[in-house]
Write a protein that holds these residues in place. Structure first.
Motif, short mmCIF file in Angstrom:
data_model
loop_
_atom_site.label_atom_id
_atom_site.label_comp_id
_atom_site.label_asym_id
_atom_site.label_seq_id
_atom_site.Cartn_x
_atom_site.Cartn_y
_atom_site.Cartn_z
N VAL A 24 0.85 -1.19 0.00
CA VAL A 24 0.00 0.00 0.00
C VAL A 24 0.89 1.24 0.00
CG1 VAL A 24 -1.74 1.29 1.27
CG2 VAL A 24 -1.84 -1.20 1.22
N ALA A 25 0.96 1.92 -1.14
CA ALA A 25 1.76 3.14 -1.23
C ALA A 25 1.03 4.32 -0.61
CB ALA A 25 2.10 3.44 -2.69
N SER A 26 -0.29 4.25 -0.62
CA SER A 26 -1.13 5.32 -0.05
C SER A 26 -2.26 4.68 0.73
CB SER A 26 -1.69 6.21 -1.16
OG SER A 26 -2.67 7.09 -0.65
N THR A 27 -2.58 5.28 1.87
CA THR A 27 -3.66 4.72 2.71
C THR A 27 -4.96 5.51 2.57
OG1 THR A 27 -2.89 6.03 4.60
CG2 THR A 27 -2.07 3.76 4.41
N THR A 28 -5.09 6.27 1.50
CA THR A 28 -6.37 6.95 1.27
C THR A 28 -7.43 5.91 0.95
OG1 THR A 28 -5.99 7.22 -1.11
CG2 THR A 28 -5.15 8.96 0.35
N THR A 29 -8.67 6.25 1.21
CA THR A 29 -9.75 5.30 0.98
C THR A 29 -9.86 4.90 -0.48
OG1 THR A 29 -11.27 7.17 0.82
CG2 THR A 29 -11.10 6.10 2.95
N LEU A 30 -9.61 5.83 -1.38
CA LEU A 30 -9.69 5.52 -2.81
C LEU A 30 -8.62 4.52 -3.22
CD1 LEU A 30 -10.45 9.04 -4.34
CD2 LEU A 30 -12.02 7.11 -4.12
N SER A 31 -7.41 4.68 -2.66
CA SER A 31 -6.32 3.75 -2.98
C SER A 31 -6.62 2.35 -2.45
CB SER A 31 -5.00 4.26 -2.38
OG SER A 31 -4.65 5.51 -2.94
N LEU A 32 -7.13 2.28 -1.23
CA LEU A 32 -7.46 0.98 -0.64
C LEU A 32 -8.59 0.30 -1.42
CD1 LEU A 32 -7.34 1.94 3.16
CD2 LEU A 32 -5.58 0.80 1.82
N LYS A 33 -9.56 1.09 -1.81
CA LYS A 33 -10.69 0.54 -2.59
C LYS A 33 -10.19 0.00 -3.93
CE LYS A 33 -15.08 -0.03 -3.81
NZ LYS A 33 -15.00 -0.17 -5.27
N ALA A 34 -9.25 0.71 -4.57
CA ALA A 34 -8.72 0.27 -5.85
C ALA A 34 -7.97 -1.06 -5.71
CB ALA A 34 -7.78 1.34 -6.42
N ILE A 35 -7.26 -1.23 -4.59
CA ILE A 35 -6.55 -2.49 -4.35
C ILE A 35 -7.54 -3.65 -4.22
CG2 ILE A 35 -5.15 -3.75 -2.68
CD1 ILE A 35 -3.68 -1.12 -2.11
N LEU A 68 -13.58 3.61 3.79
CA LEU A 68 -13.58 2.49 2.85
C LEU A 68 -14.91 1.75 2.88
CD1 LEU A 68 -12.10 0.65 0.86
CD2 LEU A 68 -11.15 -0.58 2.83
N LYS A 69 -15.45 1.56 4.09
CA LYS A 69 -16.73 0.84 4.20
C LYS A 69 -17.83 1.55 3.43
CE LYS A 69 -18.93 2.98 8.15
NZ LYS A 69 -19.77 2.76 9.33
N SER A 70 -17.80 2.90 3.48
CA SER A 70 -18.84 3.67 2.80
C SER A 70 -18.72 3.57 1.28
CB SER A 70 -18.77 5.14 3.23
OG SER A 70 -18.97 5.25 4.63
N LEU A 71 -17.47 3.58 0.79
CA LEU A 71 -17.26 3.45 -0.66
C LEU A 71 -17.81 2.12 -1.17
CD1 LEU A 71 -13.65 4.85 -1.27
CD2 LEU A 71 -15.84 5.94 -1.77
N ILE A 72 -17.56 1.05 -0.39
CA ILE A 72 -18.03 -0.27 -0.81
C ILE A 72 -19.55 -0.35 -0.71
CG2 ILE A 72 -18.01 -2.72 -0.19
CD1 ILE A 72 -15.08 -2.43 0.50
N MET A 73 -20.11 0.22 0.35
CA MET A 73 -21.57 0.15 0.53
C MET A 73 -22.32 0.99 -0.50
SD MET A 73 -22.18 -0.15 4.65
CE MET A 73 -23.91 -0.59 4.40
N LYS A 74 -21.65 1.97 -1.10
CA LYS A 74 -22.30 2.72 -2.18
C LYS A 74 -22.53 1.83 -3.39
CE LYS A 74 -20.67 7.38 -1.02
NZ LYS A 74 -19.77 8.50 -1.43
N GLU A 75 -21.65 0.85 -3.57
CA GLU A 75 -21.79 -0.10 -4.67
C GLU A 75 -22.66 -1.28 -4.28
OE1 GLU A 75 -18.26 -1.34 -6.67
OE2 GLU A 75 -17.24 0.58 -6.36
#
Length: 219
Positions: A24-35, A68-75
């Motif tokens: 993980v180069a970045s711990t932003t929610t978008l980066s984690l979601k992309a992984i 991260l949980k919110s990004l996933i729950m949006k989908e």
């Protein structure tokens, strides 16, 4: 970032499977979601079949609107979030131990020793060199076994209040490097950069010796 799947097999049994570790180069929610998306895609999995998600209590994971949980729950609204029970147990254990005076005192001393020796690159190098010499002498006298993966460089491990297992690692590193650690504390007590540092090193040196003597008498 470690990814583990829980699922129910055709026999109705709950199965847990480790599926990978990702840098993980970045711990932003978008980066984690992309992984997570990349890992799911690589294994032929769909985020829409997810029925739950569980992390530790880090804010970038659980925060209500941008986590991260919110990004996933949006989908996928069915991917309900649960705070990792193992992490909750860690926090409960640490909180309980802090109410035990003797245990808390022990780890206060341990933390102080790690801080004094680990704060200076010079002291860390001295500790590493002294420990390397101890290992070399032990190998010469056949007190240690030699082989691939054995007798690697050892450093003092710093404990983490949210990871109780790290306290065990800290104690093991102190036990393994005890003679070398005592030597380094003696050096700091004589040549420390400040009088406060010299005083703390001398006190920790004395305490460690007392602990070692008490253990030897008990054995």
């Amino acid at each position: 970032m470690t990814l583990v799947l829980h699922y129910v097999n055709p026999n109705g049994q709950v199965v847990e499977r480790f599926i990978g570790i990702k840098h993980v180069a970045s711990t932003t929610t978008l980066s984690l979601k992309a992984i997570i998306d990349n890992v799911f895609s690589g294994h032929g999995l769909s985020i829409f079949r997810l029925r739950g998600q569980s992390y530790d209590g880090a804010s970038n994971m659980r925060v209500e609107f941008k986590g991260l949980k919110s990004l996933i729950m949006k989908e996928n609204e069915c991917a309900y979030y649960i705070h990792c029970f193992a992490h909750q147990l860690q926090l409960a254990l640490v909180a309980l131990v802090k109410n035990h005076v003797d245990v808390q005192s022990l780890f206060n001393i341990v933390a102080n020793v790690v801080d004094i020796v680990g704060a200076s690159p010079k002291h860390r190098y001295i500790l590493r060199d002294k420990q390397a010499m101890v290992v070399f002498e032990a190998l010469k006298s056949d007190e240690l076994s030699n082989g691939r993966g054995l007798n690697q460089d050892t450093n003092l491990k710093r404990s983490n209040d949210t990871r109780w297992g790290s306290h065990y690692g800290t104690l093991i590193s102190i036990i393994t490097m005890f003679p070398s650690l005592i030597d380094v504390l003696e050096i700091i007590a004589d040549d420390g950069s400040t009088s406060e540092q010299r005083c703390e090193a001398k006190m920790d040196h004395l305490i460690l010796w007392i602990c070692a003597l008490m253990l030897s008498f008990q054995n």
